[in-house]
Write a protein that holds these residues in place. Structure first.
Motif, PDB file in Angstrom:
ATOM      1  N   ARG A  34       3.389   2.681 -16.761  1.00 20.03           N
ATOM      2  CA  ARG A  34       2.527   1.881 -15.895  1.00 20.03           C
ATOM      3  C   ARG A  34       1.245   1.516 -16.615  1.00 20.03           C
ATOM      4  N   ILE A  35       0.662   0.403 -16.213  1.00 16.53           N
ATOM      5  CA  ILE A  35      -0.594  -0.042 -16.790  1.00 16.53           C
ATOM      6  C   ILE A  35      -1.742   0.654 -16.066  1.00 16.53           C
ATOM      7  N   ALA A  36      -2.656   1.196 -16.826  1.00 12.89           N
ATOM      8  CA  ALA A  36      -3.821   1.838 -16.222  1.00 12.89           C
ATOM      9  C   ALA A  36      -4.770   0.758 -15.712  1.00 12.89           C
ATOM     10  N   MET A  37      -5.120   0.855 -14.414  1.00 11.36           N
ATOM     11  CA  MET A  37      -6.011  -0.131 -13.800  1.00 11.36           C
ATOM     12  C   MET A  37      -7.210   0.586 -13.192  1.00 11.36           C
ATOM     13  N   THR A  38      -8.339  -0.059 -13.248  1.00  7.05           N
ATOM     14  CA  THR A  38      -9.519   0.489 -12.593  1.00  7.05           C
ATOM     15  C   THR A  38      -9.424   0.205 -11.096  1.00  7.05           C
ATOM     16  N   ARG A  39     -10.314   0.829 -10.352  1.00 11.97           N
ATOM     17  CA  ARG A  39     -10.305   0.645  -8.902  1.00 11.97           C
ATOM     18  C   ARG A  39     -10.598  -0.804  -8.540  1.00 11.97           C
ATOM     19  N   ALA A  40     -11.508  -1.449  -9.271  1.00  7.42           N
ATOM     20  CA  ALA A  40     -11.861  -2.838  -8.982  1.00  7.42           C
ATOM     21  C   ALA A  40     -10.670  -3.771  -9.215  1.00  7.42           C
ATOM     22  N   VAL A  41      -9.924  -3.523 -10.273  1.00 11.64           N
ATOM     23  CA  VAL A  41      -8.750  -4.350 -10.554  1.00 11.64           C
ATOM     24  C   VAL A  41      -7.687  -4.147  -9.483  1.00 11.64           C
ATOM     25  N   ARG A  42      -7.472  -2.900  -9.079  1.00 13.04           N
ATOM     26  CA  ARG A  42      -6.475  -2.606  -8.051  1.00 13.04           C
ATOM     27  C   ARG A  42      -6.845  -3.265  -6.724  1.00 13.04           C
ATOM     28  N   ILE A  43      -8.136  -3.236  -6.366  1.00 15.73           N
ATOM     29  CA  ILE A  43      -8.585  -3.876  -5.123  1.00 15.73           C
ATOM     30  C   ILE A  43      -8.429  -5.389  -5.222  1.00 15.73           C
ATOM     31  N   SER A  44      -8.767  -5.952  -6.377  1.00 11.96           N
ATOM     32  CA  SER A  44      -8.649  -7.403  -6.558  1.00 11.96           C
ATOM     33  C   SER A  44      -7.193  -7.856  -6.450  1.00 11.96           C
ATOM     34  N   LEU A  45      -6.298  -7.132  -7.079  1.00 14.66           N
ATOM     35  CA  LEU A  45      -4.886  -7.503  -7.010  1.00 14.66           C
ATOM     36  C   LEU A  45      -4.318  -7.310  -5.603  1.00 14.66           C
ATOM     37  N   GLY A  46      -4.759  -6.274  -4.914  1.00 13.17           N
ATOM     38  CA  GLY A  46      -4.329  -6.079  -3.526  1.00 13.17           C
ATOM     39  C   GLY A  46      -4.826  -7.191  -2.625  1.00 13.17           C
ATOM     40  N   THR A  47      -6.065  -7.604  -2.829  1.00  8.63           N
ATOM     41  CA  THR A  47      -6.628  -8.712  -2.054  1.00  8.63           C
ATOM     42  C   THR A  47      -5.883 -10.009  -2.354  1.00  8.63           C
ATOM     43  N   LEU A  48      -5.582 -10.256  -3.606  1.00 13.64           N
ATOM     44  CA  LEU A  48      -4.829 -11.449  -3.987  1.00 13.64           C
ATOM     45  C   LEU A  48      -3.440 -11.441  -3.355  1.00 13.64           C
ATOM     46  N   ARG A  49      -2.780 -10.276  -3.354  1.00 12.36           N
ATOM     47  CA  ARG A  49      -1.455 -10.175  -2.740  1.00 12.36           C
ATOM     48  C   ARG A  49      -1.525 -10.457  -1.244  1.00 12.36           C
ATOM     49  N   ALA A  50      -2.528  -9.890  -0.568  1.00 11.41           N
ATOM     50  CA  ALA A  50      -2.684 -10.124   0.873  1.00 11.41           C
ATOM     51  C   ALA A  50      -2.976 -11.603   1.149  1.00 11.41           C
ATOM     52  N   TYR A  51      -3.801 -12.231   0.319  1.00 16.79           N
ATOM     53  CA  TYR A  51      -4.121 -13.648   0.479  1.00 16.79           C
ATOM     54  C   TYR A  51      -2.871 -14.512   0.323  1.00 16.79           C
ATOM     55  N   LEU A  52      -2.068 -14.225  -0.706  1.00 18.27           N
ATOM     56  CA  LEU A  52      -0.852 -15.021  -0.921  1.00 18.27           C
ATOM     57  C   LEU A  52       0.151 -14.839   0.211  1.00 18.27           C
ATOM     58  N   ILE A  53       0.271 -13.631   0.729  1.00 17.17           N
ATOM     59  CA  ILE A  53       1.175 -13.394   1.858  1.00 17.17           C
ATOM     60  C   ILE A  53       0.673 -14.140   3.096  1.00 17.17           C
ATOM     61  N   LEU A  54      -0.637 -14.078   3.350  1.00 22.10           N
ATOM     62  CA  LEU A  54      -1.211 -14.777   4.499  1.00 22.10           C
ATOM     63  C   LEU A  54      -1.017 -16.286   4.384  1.00 22.10           C
ATOM     64  N   MET A  55      -1.250 -16.845   3.204  1.00 21.12           N
ATOM     65  CA  MET A  55      -1.071 -18.291   3.017  1.00 21.12           C
ATOM     66  C   MET A  55       0.391 -18.701   3.184  1.00 21.12           C
ATOM     67  N   THR A  56       1.312 -17.860   2.736  1.00 25.59           N
ATOM     68  CA  THR A  56       2.737 -18.151   2.908  1.00 25.59           C
ATOM     69  C   THR A  56       3.117 -18.143   4.383  1.00 25.59           C
ATOM     70  N   LEU A  57       2.595 -17.169   5.132  1.00 24.89           N
ATOM     71  CA  LEU A  57       2.872 -17.119   6.573  1.00 24.89           C
ATOM     72  C   LEU A  57       2.269 -18.324   7.294  1.00 24.89           C
ATOM     73  N   MET A  58       1.063 -18.717   6.904  1.00 24.68           N
ATOM     74  CA  MET A  58       0.439 -19.882   7.524  1.00 24.68           C
ATOM     75  C   MET A  58       1.199 -21.165   7.193  1.00 24.68           C
TER      76      MET A  58
END
Length: 74
Positions: A34-58
């Motif tokens: 696995r790639i080592a990620m900082t907390r900020a990177v993990r939060i950013s990628l989680g936010t991006l994933r949630a945004y893409l899922i929300l836009m797909t649902l919309m």
């Protein structure tokens, strides 16, 4: 000082199409782990994933609304 070149010897390059070239060895990702990620990177990628899922649902909702499917249900 710059010197002037009096003779011109053209250089020729052989151009080979990728389909006719010798296949190259591809890189393997086995055993990298696995790639080592900082907390900020993990939060950013989680936010991006949630945004893409929300836009797909919309988008799906909008397409169903334009098709008139939602007017029959509600």
């Amino acid at each position: 000082m710059a010197s002037v070149q009096n003779s011109f010897e053209p250089q020729f390059f052989n151009v080979i199409h990728p389909l006719n070239d010798v296949p190259e060895q591809k890189c393997s990702s086995e055993g990298l782990g696995r790639i080592a990620m900082t907390r900020a990177v993990r939060i950013s990628l989680g936010t991006l994933r949630a945004y893409l899922i929300l836009m797909t649902l919309m988008l799906g909702y909008h397409v169903l609304d334009l098709a008139g499917v939602l007017h029959r249900i509600f």
